[in-house]
Write a protein that holds these residues in place. Structure first.
Motif, PDB file in Angstrom:
ATOM      1  N   ALA A 123     120.602  38.702  28.773  1.00 18.40           N
ATOM      2  CA  ALA A 123     120.955  38.391  27.393  1.00 18.40           C
ATOM      3  C   ALA A 123     120.829  36.889  27.176  1.00 18.40           C
ATOM      4  CB  ALA A 123     122.386  38.856  27.099  1.00 18.40           C
ATOM      5  N   LYS A 124     120.164  36.538  26.086  1.00 23.46           N
ATOM      6  CA  LYS A 124     119.928  35.125  25.738  1.00 23.46           C
ATOM      7  C   LYS A 124     119.191  34.362  26.833  1.00 23.46           C
ATOM      8  CE  LYS A 124     124.077  34.990  22.811  1.00 23.46           C
ATOM      9  NZ  LYS A 124     124.545  36.356  23.116  1.00 23.46           N
ATOM     10  N   GLY A 125     118.504  35.086  27.695  1.00 20.83           N
ATOM     11  CA  GLY A 125     117.700  34.430  28.724  1.00 20.83           C
ATOM     12  C   GLY A 125     118.346  34.361  30.087  1.00 20.83           C
ATOM     13  N   GLY A 126     119.606  34.809  30.227  1.00 23.09           N
ATOM     14  CA  GLY A 126     120.270  34.787  31.521  1.00 23.09           C
ATOM     15  C   GLY A 126     120.557  33.366  31.993  1.00 23.09           C
ATOM     16  N   ILE A 127     120.752  33.201  33.297  1.00 25.31           N
ATOM     17  CA  ILE A 127     121.087  31.890  33.856  1.00 25.31           C
ATOM     18  C   ILE A 127     119.984  30.874  33.580  1.00 25.31           C
ATOM     19  CG2 ILE A 127     121.333  30.615  36.020  1.00 25.31           C
ATOM     20  CD1 ILE A 127     123.029  32.810  37.092  1.00 25.31           C
ATOM     21  N   PHE A 128     118.741  31.292  33.786  1.00 30.21           N
ATOM     22  CA  PHE A 128     117.617  30.350  33.692  1.00 30.21           C
ATOM     23  C   PHE A 128     116.955  30.412  32.318  1.00 30.21           C
ATOM     24  CE2 PHE A 128     117.722  31.335  38.354  1.00 30.21           C
ATOM     25  CZ  PHE A 128     118.234  30.105  38.737  1.00 30.21           C
ATOM     26  N   ARG A 129     117.783  30.342  31.267  1.00 29.35           N
ATOM     27  CA  ARG A 129     117.232  30.441  29.918  1.00 29.35           C
ATOM     28  C   ARG A 129     116.345  29.244  29.604  1.00 29.35           C
ATOM     29  NH1 ARG A 129     122.718  31.373  26.983  1.00 29.35           N
ATOM     30  NH2 ARG A 129     122.733  32.808  28.761  1.00 29.35           N
ATOM     31  N   LYS A 130     115.374  29.494  28.784  1.00 28.92           N
ATOM     32  CA  LYS A 130     114.341  28.511  28.470  1.00 28.92           C
ATOM     33  C   LYS A 130     114.956  27.227  27.912  1.00 28.92           C
ATOM     34  CE  LYS A 130     109.958  28.081  25.949  1.00 28.92           C
ATOM     35  NZ  LYS A 130     109.020  28.759  25.018  1.00 28.92           N
ATOM     36  N   GLY A 131     114.488  26.095  28.431  1.00 26.10           N
ATOM     37  CA  GLY A 131     114.927  24.799  27.949  1.00 26.10           C
ATOM     38  C   GLY A 131     116.160  24.251  28.627  1.00 26.10           C
ATOM     39  N   GLY A 132     116.799  25.031  29.505  1.00 26.35           N
ATOM     40  CA  GLY A 132     118.019  24.578  30.173  1.00 26.35           C
ATOM     41  C   GLY A 132     117.724  23.764  31.420  1.00 26.35           C
ATOM     42  N   ARG A 133     118.705  22.998  31.861  1.00 29.08           N
ATOM     43  CA  ARG A 133     118.536  22.195  33.071  1.00 29.08           C
ATOM     44  C   ARG A 133     118.348  23.061  34.307  1.00 29.08           C
ATOM     45  NH1 ARG A 133     122.014  18.723  30.077  1.00 29.08           N
ATOM     46  NH2 ARG A 133     121.188  16.577  29.995  1.00 29.08           N
ATOM     47  N   LEU A 134     119.012  24.216  34.351  1.00 27.73           N
ATOM     48  CA  LEU A 134     118.837  25.110  35.491  1.00 27.73           C
ATOM     49  C   LEU A 134     117.409  25.640  35.565  1.00 27.73           C
ATOM     50  CD1 LEU A 134     122.204  27.041  35.329  1.00 27.73           C
ATOM     51  CD2 LEU A 134     121.407  25.706  37.274  1.00 27.73           C
TER      52      LEU A 134
END
Length: 522
Positions: A498-509
């Motif tokens: 949901a919403k891209g999970g941990i590695f969602r697009k554009g995040g530092r992770l």
């Protein structure tokens, strides 16, 4: 351990006194429900102390005891003596919780006791046979009331651990009055006193809570009263205000006349708005750190917490971040959800850690891991924070939580910094198996918490062991990355990615994960 170059040196621990500067990070006040005065306050470490002093305090209550918890088990003993009374002598209070509660109302004619427990706990009752008997024994006592809390969205839980006595004395933290919590600060590998009501023993358990007296207890009563009514409990009648002290005789006072902040988490439900004060306060405290963050948490699975730490670690001169954490989560399902997410997050955080300032440690005694259930955060020896919230998404967005914190940078709290520093030394000494008075010299000699932990020499069986994330298989990786069982929104429970999970697009992770993939040739 490889010798570090100058750019990898840890920040010095040699600063003689915590900074006493009146400043607050931008936005901190907006993340706090209320500030209130405490005449006295103390951090209570481990349940041997908590259970004993809580019984002493309850003996002083005259009007109302409100106990709010994730779990209660009436079969536990609050003290080690386990005596009822001896013939020919004045009756002594029983140590067993299920017997102590009715004994207390019989001997305190104006006292009422209200207990609120998360509703899911009812499924544990079939395995707690004598607890049914206790509840039946309580039924004739109109001044004892036991209620289950189901006032939350499906999949969420009531996770606060609050006790309020006569609106005058209160406790808020991580310790439940239930099975498997009692332990001493020695955390002996084999301790026959660490026994379950079912007869078996359990492994060492580390926990913490905070006791406060004064105006702040009245504020915690507001939280408890609101929770009680919304969970279906009977109306709580007002009672005479007390001005005398209920402070337990055997508990040393650590803080006097300090202002304490209260932060909460609550999911949107019925006519309740969502409350995310705890998440925002965690992020503000991470941004604020200048020298170091010391934290203890049951879980490390929050995307937002990890990304906030990455942002700090990417700086030219980042603070040291030390997390004390259990080797594994408690229970198979929790391990599948929390342990795998932790492995993915730690790999990414370490990729950003260009100055080697981040470390996670697991406490051991001998060959036995000590389970960490405490939720503590200390920032620059200025902020002491303790509560029920962990570094996971449930604590940030889904479950009902409550944290307290003392900030030595607030006007009037300047005297608290030295005490906070001493508590950090005390916790490190407990985990490393050294004497508390040795800690200042050890930290000064090694220059940082991580270097001290790595190189401290002791004959004690207690130690901190560095956590190294294990390799995960494909299924484990997908489960960790999806956040389906530890989502950031109640509506996303069981919704993979949901919403891209941990590695969602554009995040530092996501950015750190791409760097790792390139490095590993994936």
């Amino acid at each position: 351990m490889a010798k570090k170059g100058k750019s990898d040196e840890q920040p010095s621990e040699q600063e003689p006194e915590p900074k006493q500067v009146s400043r607050l990070s931008e936005g901190v006040d907006e993340t706090v429900w209320r500030f209130a005065k405490a005449e006295r306050a103390s951090l209570i470490i481990d349940a041997q102390c908590y259970f004993a002093v809580m019984q002493q305090a309850m003996m002083k209550a005259r009007h109302r005891i409100l106990l709010i918890g994730w779990d209660f088990d009436t079969r536990i003993h609050l003290t080690e003596g386990r005596r009822w009374f001896e013939k020919g002598r004045k009756k002594e209070q029983p140590s067993r919780l299920g017997s102590f509660i009715p004994w207390l109302v019989r001997h305190r004619k104006t006292l009422e006791i209200r207990l609120l427990k998360w509703s899911f706990g009812i499924f544990k009752f079939p395995m707690r046979g004598s607890m049914w008997f206790d509840l039946l024994r309580w039924t004739p006592h109109k001044r004892i009331d036991f209620t289950f809390d189901s006032a939350h969205p499906t999949g969420c839980s009531h996770h606060q651990k609050i006790a309020v006595l006569d609106d005058r004395l209160a406790v808020c933290g991580g310790i439940d009055m239930t099975d498997g919590r009692w332990d001493t600060r020695e955390h002996k590998e084999d301790d026959e006193r660490r026994k379950s009501p079912r007869g078996g023993t359990y492994t060492p358990w580390h926990d913490a809570t905070m006791m406060v007296e004064g105006e702040v207890a009245d504020m915690l009563e507001d939280i408890g009263r609101d929770r009680w009514i919304r969970a279906g409990g009977k109306a709580l009648k007002p009672h005479e205000k007390r001005t005398d002290s209920l402070w337990p005789d055997e508990l040393d006072v650590q803080f006097e006349n300090v202002e304490i902040g209260i932060a909460r988490t609550r999911a949107e439900y019925r006519d309740w708005d969502a409350v995310t004060e705890i998440e925002q306060l965690f992020l503000a405290h991470i941004r604020r750190a200048k020298r170091f963050i010391y934290a203890e948490s049951q879980y490390f699975a929050s995307r937002k917490i990890a990304e906030a730490m990455i942002a700090r670690l990417e700086e030219e001169d980042p603070p040291e971040i030390v997390i004390v954490h259990p080797e594994n989560a408690d229970g198979w399902l929790e391990q599948q959800v929390m342990d795998h997410a932790r492995a993915e997050l730690v790999r990414c955080v370490r990729e950003a850690d260009h100055k080697n300032r981040f470390s996670i440690w697991c406490p051991y005694v001998g060959e036995t891991p000590i389970y960490v259930h405490a939720k503590i955060m200390i920032v620059d020896d200025e902020v002491l924070r303790v509560g029920s919230a962990n570094f996971n998404n449930r604590s940030m967005r889904l479950d009902s939580e409550c944290d307290l914190f003392i900030d030595a940078a607030r006007k009037g709290n300047e005297h608290a910094g030295t005490v906070i520093r001493g508590l950090r030394w005390s916790l490190l000494a407990e985990h490393c198996g050294v004497e508390e008075d040795e800690m200042p010299n050890l930290l000064a000699r090694h220059g940082s918490m991580a270097a001290m932990i790595e190189h401290v020499e002791t004959d004690s069986p207690r130690r901190l062991q560095r956590y190294h994330p294990p390799e995960l298989n494909t299924v484990q990786k997908e489960l960790a990355r999806s956040q389906a069982l530890d989502p950031e929104d109640p509506d996303d429970l069981l919704e993979p990615f949901a919403k891209g999970g941990i590695f969602r697009k554009g995040g530092r992770l996501s950015r750190m994960r791409k760097k790792l993939s390139r490095k590993n040739g994936e």
